[in-house]
Design a protein around this motif. Structure first.
Motif, PDB file in Angstrom:
ATOM      1  N   PHE A  56       0.806  -1.226   0.000  1.00  0.00           N
ATOM      2  CA  PHE A  56       0.000   0.000   0.000  1.00  0.00           C
ATOM      3  C   PHE A  56       0.841   1.279   0.000  1.00  0.00           C
ATOM      4  O   PHE A  56       0.312   2.361   0.179  1.00  0.00           O
ATOM      5  N   HIS A  57       2.156   1.156  -0.176  1.00  0.00           N
ATOM      6  CA  HIS A  57       3.049   2.313  -0.209  1.00  0.00           C
ATOM      7  C   HIS A  57       4.021   2.226  -1.382  1.00  0.00           C
ATOM      8  O   HIS A  57       5.119   2.747  -1.332  1.00  0.00           O
ATOM      9  N   VAL A  58       3.596   1.571  -2.447  1.00  0.00           N
ATOM     10  CA  VAL A  58       4.467   1.336  -3.606  1.00  0.00           C
ATOM     11  C   VAL A  58       4.305   2.444  -4.647  1.00  0.00           C
ATOM     12  O   VAL A  58       5.274   2.859  -5.272  1.00  0.00           O
ATOM     13  N   ASN A  59       3.091   2.933  -4.836  1.00  0.00           N
ATOM     14  CA  ASN A  59       2.798   4.000  -5.794  1.00  0.00           C
ATOM     15  C   ASN A  59       2.074   5.125  -5.061  1.00  0.00           C
ATOM     16  O   ASN A  59       1.072   4.882  -4.386  1.00  0.00           O
ATOM     17  N   PHE A  60       2.581   6.359  -5.189  1.00  0.00           N
ATOM     18  CA  PHE A  60       1.938   7.478  -4.512  1.00  0.00           C
ATOM     19  C   PHE A  60       2.383   8.795  -5.142  1.00  0.00           C
ATOM     20  O   PHE A  60       3.423   8.885  -5.788  1.00  0.00           O
ATOM     21  N   GLU A  61       1.563   9.815  -4.927  1.00  0.00           N
ATOM     22  CA  GLU A  61       1.872  11.167  -5.404  1.00  0.00           C
ATOM     23  C   GLU A  61       2.809  11.858  -4.415  1.00  0.00           C
ATOM     24  O   GLU A  61       2.814  11.545  -3.230  1.00  0.00           O
ATOM     25  N   GLU A  62       3.566  12.826  -4.955  1.00  0.00           N
ATOM     26  CA  GLU A  62       4.337  13.733  -4.110  1.00  0.00           C
ATOM     27  C   GLU A  62       4.361  15.094  -4.786  1.00  0.00           C
ATOM     28  O   GLU A  62       4.557  15.186  -5.993  1.00  0.00           O
ATOM     29  N   VAL A  63       4.138  16.125  -4.004  1.00  0.00           N
ATOM     30  CA  VAL A  63       4.266  17.502  -4.460  1.00  0.00           C
ATOM     31  C   VAL A  63       5.300  18.139  -3.546  1.00  0.00           C
ATOM     32  O   VAL A  63       5.254  17.943  -2.326  1.00  0.00           O
TER      33      VAL A  63
ATOM     34  N   GLU B 194       7.887  18.411   1.377  1.00  0.00           N
ATOM     35  CA  GLU B 194       7.418  17.388   0.448  1.00  0.00           C
ATOM     36  C   GLU B 194       6.090  16.857   0.985  1.00  0.00           C
ATOM     37  O   GLU B 194       6.019  16.426   2.129  1.00  0.00           O
ATOM     38  N   ILE B 195       5.060  16.912   0.147  1.00  0.00           N
ATOM     39  CA  ILE B 195       3.719  16.517   0.571  1.00  0.00           C
ATOM     40  C   ILE B 195       3.378  15.174  -0.070  1.00  0.00           C
ATOM     41  O   ILE B 195       3.510  15.003  -1.287  1.00  0.00           O
ATOM     42  N   VAL B 196       2.953  14.227   0.769  1.00  0.00           N
ATOM     43  CA  VAL B 196       2.572  12.887   0.322  1.00  0.00           C
ATOM     44  C   VAL B 196       1.252  12.502   0.980  1.00  0.00           C
ATOM     45  O   VAL B 196       0.851  13.111   1.977  1.00  0.00           O
ATOM     46  N   PRO B 197       0.569  11.464   0.451  1.00  0.00           N
ATOM     47  CA  PRO B 197      -0.759  11.131   0.976  1.00  0.00           C
ATOM     48  C   PRO B 197      -0.785  10.176   2.167  1.00  0.00           C
ATOM     49  O   PRO B 197      -1.851   9.955   2.731  1.00  0.00           O
ATOM     50  N   LYS B 198       0.357   9.598   2.559  1.00  0.00           N
ATOM     51  CA  LYS B 198       0.330   8.584   3.625  1.00  0.00           C
ATOM     52  C   LYS B 198       1.323   8.911   4.725  1.00  0.00           C
ATOM     53  O   LYS B 198       2.483   9.223   4.466  1.00  0.00           O
ATOM     54  N   ARG B 199       0.855   8.801   5.963  1.00  0.00           N
ATOM     55  CA  ARG B 199       1.677   9.141   7.129  1.00  0.00           C
ATOM     56  C   ARG B 199       2.948   8.292   7.224  1.00  0.00           C
ATOM     57  O   ARG B 199       3.995   8.793   7.638  1.00  0.00           O
ATOM     58  N   ALA B 200       2.866   7.032   6.869  1.00  0.00           N
ATOM     59  CA  ALA B 200       4.043   6.150   6.973  1.00  0.00           C
ATOM     60  C   ALA B 200       5.174   6.635   6.065  1.00  0.00           C
ATOM     61  O   ALA B 200       6.346   6.546   6.429  1.00  0.00           O
TER      62      ALA B 200
ATOM     63  N   ASN C 267      15.968  12.890   7.489  1.00  0.00           N
ATOM     64  CA  ASN C 267      15.762  14.214   8.078  1.00  0.00           C
ATOM     65  C   ASN C 267      15.071  15.171   7.102  1.00  0.00           C
ATOM     66  O   ASN C 267      15.346  16.369   7.106  1.00  0.00           O
ATOM     67  N   GLU C 268      14.210  14.648   6.261  1.00  0.00           N
ATOM     68  CA  GLU C 268      13.501  15.482   5.297  1.00  0.00           C
ATOM     69  C   GLU C 268      12.351  16.210   5.983  1.00  0.00           C
ATOM     70  O   GLU C 268      12.163  16.097   7.198  1.00  0.00           O
ATOM     71  N   HIS C 269      11.579  16.936   5.188  1.00  0.00           N
ATOM     72  CA  HIS C 269      10.494  17.771   5.703  1.00  0.00           C
ATOM     73  C   HIS C 269       9.183  17.355   5.040  1.00  0.00           C
ATOM     74  O   HIS C 269       8.535  18.149   4.363  1.00  0.00           O
ATOM     75  N   TYR C 270       8.821  16.099   5.220  1.00  0.00           N
ATOM     76  CA  TYR C 270       7.595  15.572   4.628  1.00  0.00           C
ATOM     77  C   TYR C 270       6.394  15.948   5.486  1.00  0.00           C
ATOM     78  O   TYR C 270       6.484  16.020   6.713  1.00  0.00           O
ATOM     79  N   ALA C 271       5.280  16.154   4.807  1.00  0.00           N
ATOM     80  CA  ALA C 271       3.995  16.390   5.462  1.00  0.00           C
ATOM     81  C   ALA C 271       2.966  15.509   4.767  1.00  0.00           C
ATOM     82  O   ALA C 271       3.110  15.171   3.593  1.00  0.00           O
ATOM     83  N   THR C 272       1.944  15.138   5.495  1.00  0.00           N
ATOM     84  CA  THR C 272       0.901  14.271   4.951  1.00  0.00           C
ATOM     85  C   THR C 272      -0.378  15.080   4.759  1.00  0.00           C
ATOM     86  O   THR C 272      -0.875  15.694   5.702  1.00  0.00           O
TER      87      THR C 272
END
Length: 186
Positions: free
Chosen positions: A14-21, A44-50, A60-65
């Motif tokens: 469930f984390h193999v294909n996803f969008e990122e902006v 970096e914005i992604v759709p899944k918290r994991a 140490n990136e700056h990802y947000a869900t």
């Protein structure tokens, strides 16, 4: 789109294909007699918290869900791409209409500077930066016929980036990505 993603060589269900902006800037670093072209991500914005958790913990990136959706369509003459992400009940988006014919990215061009970067940099602490190597083959691009951007920069990226709200981009391009690897960090 991130497609066929593996973490340490393993596909996570469930984390193999996803969008990122993402919002980023580009840098050059001189080390051992050579220039290294790199990227620094603001967010970096992604759709899944994991995904956010792993990227923020390992690199140490700056990802947000946030909720994200995308569409990719085409007709006889063109392709259309749209990426949308939702913040504070408002959908932001970037859309682009392109030609259908891939062509090489010109050497010494702005597009080459942006796409041909092979290092990532991120803040480790107040005095140290992490560097990681990114490998990928040279990319091709599609001619941009039209684009539209609707982003609430202040809400998503903070006050420091609110000035982007009223700017018109100096360029817009579409590069067809490829498989990449992220090598060890130092």
């Amino acid at each position: 789109m991130f497609e066929n993603v593996k973490v340490l060589g393993i596909k996570v269900p469930f984390h193999v294909n996803f969008e990122e902006v993402n919002l980023r800037f580009y840098v050059k670093r001189f080390e051992n007699g050579q220039w290294k072209r790199g990227v620094v991500f603001i967010k970096e914005i992604v759709p899944k918290r994991a995904i956010s958790f792993v990227a923020n913990t390992l690199y140490n990136e700056h990802y947000a869900t946030l909720p994200i959706k995308h569409s990719r369509t085409e007709d006889a003459n063109s392709k259309f791409f749209k990426y949308e992400w939702k913040k504070d009940e408002e959908w932001n988006y970037i859309s682009m209409k392109t030609d259908k014919t891939l062509f090489p990215i010109a050497e010494n061009s702005e597009v080459e500077f942006i796409t041909e970067h092979y290092f990532g940099y991120t803040k480790y602490n107040e005095t140290k930066t992490i560097e990681y190597e990114v490998t990928h083959p040279r990319w091709n691009q599609l001619e941009v016929l039209d684009y539209e951007i609707k982003v609430d920069f202040k809400s998503i990226y903070g006050n420091d980036f609110s000035f982007l709200q009223d700017l018109t981009p100096t360029s817009a391009f579409f590069a067809k990505g490829s498989a990449i690897t992220i090598e060890g960090k130092k």
